[in-house]
Design an enzyme around this catalytic site. Structure first.
Site, mmCIF file in Angstrom:
data_model
loop_
_atom_site.group_PDB
_atom_site.id
_atom_site.type_symbol
_atom_site.label_atom_id
_atom_site.label_comp_id
_atom_site.label_asym_id
_atom_site.label_seq_id
_atom_site.Cartn_x
_atom_site.Cartn_y
_atom_site.Cartn_z
ATOM 1 N N HIS A 1 8.176 -26.679 -1.217
ATOM 2 C CA HIS A 1 7.571 -27.784 -1.951
ATOM 3 C C HIS A 1 6.436 -27.306 -2.846
ATOM 4 O O HIS A 1 5.629 -28.112 -3.314
ATOM 5 C CB HIS A 1 7.093 -28.853 -0.959
ATOM 6 N N LYS B 1 -14.057 0.339 -4.070
ATOM 7 C CA LYS B 1 -15.155 0.773 -3.189
ATOM 8 C C LYS B 1 -16.221 1.500 -4.006
ATOM 9 O O LYS B 1 -17.415 1.269 -3.851
ATOM 10 C CB LYS B 1 -14.626 1.727 -2.103
ATOM 11 N N GLU C 1 0.826 -1.212 0.000
ATOM 12 C CA GLU C 1 0.000 0.000 0.000
ATOM 13 C C GLU C 1 0.857 1.259 0.000
ATOM 14 O O GLU C 1 0.434 2.311 -0.458
ATOM 15 C CB GLU C 1 -0.919 0.015 1.239
HETATM 16 O O1 PA5 Z 1 -3.231 1.356 5.929
HETATM 17 C C1 PA5 Z 1 -4.356 1.807 5.760
HETATM 18 O O2 PA5 Z 1 -4.605 2.999 5.921
HETATM 19 C C2 PA5 Z 1 -5.519 0.913 5.375
HETATM 20 O O3 PA5 Z 1 -5.124 -0.386 5.149
HETATM 21 C C3 PA5 Z 1 -6.560 0.919 6.468
HETATM 22 O O4 PA5 Z 1 -5.972 0.490 7.661
HETATM 23 C C4 PA5 Z 1 -7.751 0.033 6.143
HETATM 24 O O5 PA5 Z 1 -8.260 0.374 4.904
HETATM 25 C C5 PA5 Z 1 -8.837 0.186 7.200
HETATM 26 O O6 PA5 Z 1 -9.234 1.509 7.313
HETATM 27 P P1 PA5 Z 1 -10.054 2.030 8.545
HETATM 28 O O7 PA5 Z 1 -9.212 1.888 9.769
HETATM 29 O O8 PA5 Z 1 -10.357 3.460 8.236
HETATM 30 O O9 PA5 Z 1 -11.294 1.192 8.643
#
Ligand code: PA5
Length: 447
Positions: A310, A424, A289
């Site tokens: 394996h 989303k 990310e």
């Molecule tokens: O690293 C990030 O920001 C994302 O992976 C969020 O943690 C994830 O999308 C969850 O978001 P939220 O805590 O707003 O529900």
């Protein structure tokens, strides 16, 4: 005292040490930028000095909640997705007994997870189990609006309220969210749940040392002081005062960027200890990310060895040569177990008699490293002395700060995730969420 160490010497056959050292100035500037908050995404670098800001009374708050639940409930269901659950799970699964669920009555509540998928079967089976147990809920969402945990929370809240009554349920629900905004904050305030605040300047994947990770880990009985102390130690080892050659995070970030420039576009995080399987899941989110944007970034993958030798071992040894490996190696195991001798030796294993299992594992590790290097896969070693809270704290802070540096070296903002919105938007359009009418119309034309 031993600490986490990194060895990049097994990449030198693929990329010159000089090439790695060329990143020295940029890596130092990146660390400065993280500390001075002058780089991209500088609103979200609150995690950089977080280990020094976690006071004993903050930890005491988490421990107070943990004491309240100890002996009272069998499970704490951690409801969250991405950065809102992976850190706690990575640490817990590394520290917990592998077969803890089969160990009978527990001293501390066991952790269960929800809201990290939209699996109807998963949730139905979870409810089936919870019907016969006592449990509390920790609902975690920074935005307070993420669909997956919101759905899971609605279902689990309803289940808990029906089981123990609305008033009693309130005492068994903890909300961890933004101080002011989001639907979860509103709901928590209205219902009067116990809440903890996720700091504004810390994004999900860097939040393991906020209540997001610390509260569930306290409830599961882990030592938060040592976890934070380990992170604090790694903060010292990677601070702007440390030279490039001595800074493990700068070296890791520079090495992987140098490899990337030579066409090594996939990094495989390998471990030889099944307890670290979820650490890899946390790491993949952190790097995927943070770096995968603007059509750039190393693809983070993971394998669990020797299991995956394996299966994926074949590809790693002889497949496309666009990969490099980072192995997390653990020096000492928690137990000692030796292979027995047998008189008839039908399985021909007597050459291993009286040897420790870990000796065999370590030789598998070394043998694999050499084979993969021979097969064209550069290798970075990250070694920790043992699996405990302290070294997990070191390991996670090491990966976090290295990720910040690495993202800056790559030229991206390592603290946003704009690409996550695309699915989303489509999902909301397909589900006809109010406000998405135009998107619904357009998407219908495509299907
Ligand atoms: O690293 C990030 O920001 C994302 O992976 C969020 O943690 C994830 O999308 C969850 O978001 P939220 O805590 O707003 O529900």
């Amino acid at each position: 005292m031993e600490n986490l160490r990194i060895d990049v010497s097994k990449v030198y056959g693929f990329v010159d040490k000089k090439k790695i050292n060329q990143y020295q100035a940029a890596a130092n500037e990146s660390i400065e930028a993280l500390y001075q908050k002058t780089g991209k995404g500088n609103d979200f670098v609150g995690w950089v000095n977080l280990p020094t800001r976690i006071a004993a009374d903050e930890i005491a708050e988490y421990e107070k909640v943990a004491q309240g639940l100890k002996g009272k409930v069998d499970f704490l269901v951690v409801i969250g997705i991405g950065g809102s659950y992976l850190g706690a799970r990575a640490v817990h699964e590394a520290l917990a007994h592998t077969f803890s669920f089969l160990k009978g009555k527990h001293e501390y509540p066991e952790l269960l997870y929800a809201g990290h998928n939209i699996g109807e079967d998963y949730l139905a089976e979870l409810l089936e189990i919870l019907a016969h147990h006592t449990y509390a809920l920790a609902v975690i969402s920074k935005s307070g609006t993420t669909t997956e945990p919101a759905i899971a929370f609605r279902i689990l809240k309803d289940h808990l309220e029906k089981k123990v009554g609305k008033e009693n349920a309130k005492d068994l629900i903890i909300a961890i969210t933004d101080e002011k905004k989001g639907a979860l904050r509103k709901m928590a305030n209205n219902e009067g749940y116990k809440t903890f605040v996720i700091p504004n300047d810390i994004g999900g994947r860097y939040s393991v040392l906020t209540p997001v990770g610390l509260l569930p880990l306290a409830v599961a009985g882990h030592d938060l002081h040592n976890l934070v102390a380990g992170a604090r130690q790694m903060m010292e080892f990677t601070s702007p005062l440390i030279s490039f050659e001595e800074n493990p995070a700068a070296l890791y970030a520079a090495t992987r960027n140098a490899l990337y420039q030579t066409g090594k576009t996939t990094e495989i995080l390998a471990n030889f200890n099944p307890k670290l399987a979820f650490m890899a899941e946390w790491w993949k989110q952190l790097y995927g990310e943070s770096e995968g944007k603007e059509n750039k970034g190393i693809f983070p993958a993971s394998v669990n060895f020797t299991t995956d030798l394996h299966s994926m071992g074949q590809y790693i040894q002889e497949g496309m040569r666009n990969i490099f490996e980072t192995v997390i190696s653990v020096k000492e195991t928690g137990y000692t177990l030796r292979i027995p001798a047998e008189t008839d030796n039908l399985d021909e294993l007597n050459y291993l008699a009286n040897k420790r299992i870990d000796k065999v594992n370590k030789m598998a590790d070394l043998g694999t490293l050499l084979a993969h290097v021979d097969g064209g896969v550069p290798n970075i070693l990250v070694e920790i002395p043992e699996i405990n809270e302290y070294y997990l704290g070191q390991l996670m802070y090491f990966f976090e700060i290295a990720c910040g540096i690495s993202g800056y070296l790559l030229g991206v903002n390592p603290f946003d995730q704009p690409g996550v919105e695309a699915y989303k938007k489509n999902m909301f359009a397909l589900l006809e969420k109010p406000g998405f009418e135009e998107a619904t119309r357009k998407i219908r034309e495509r299907i």
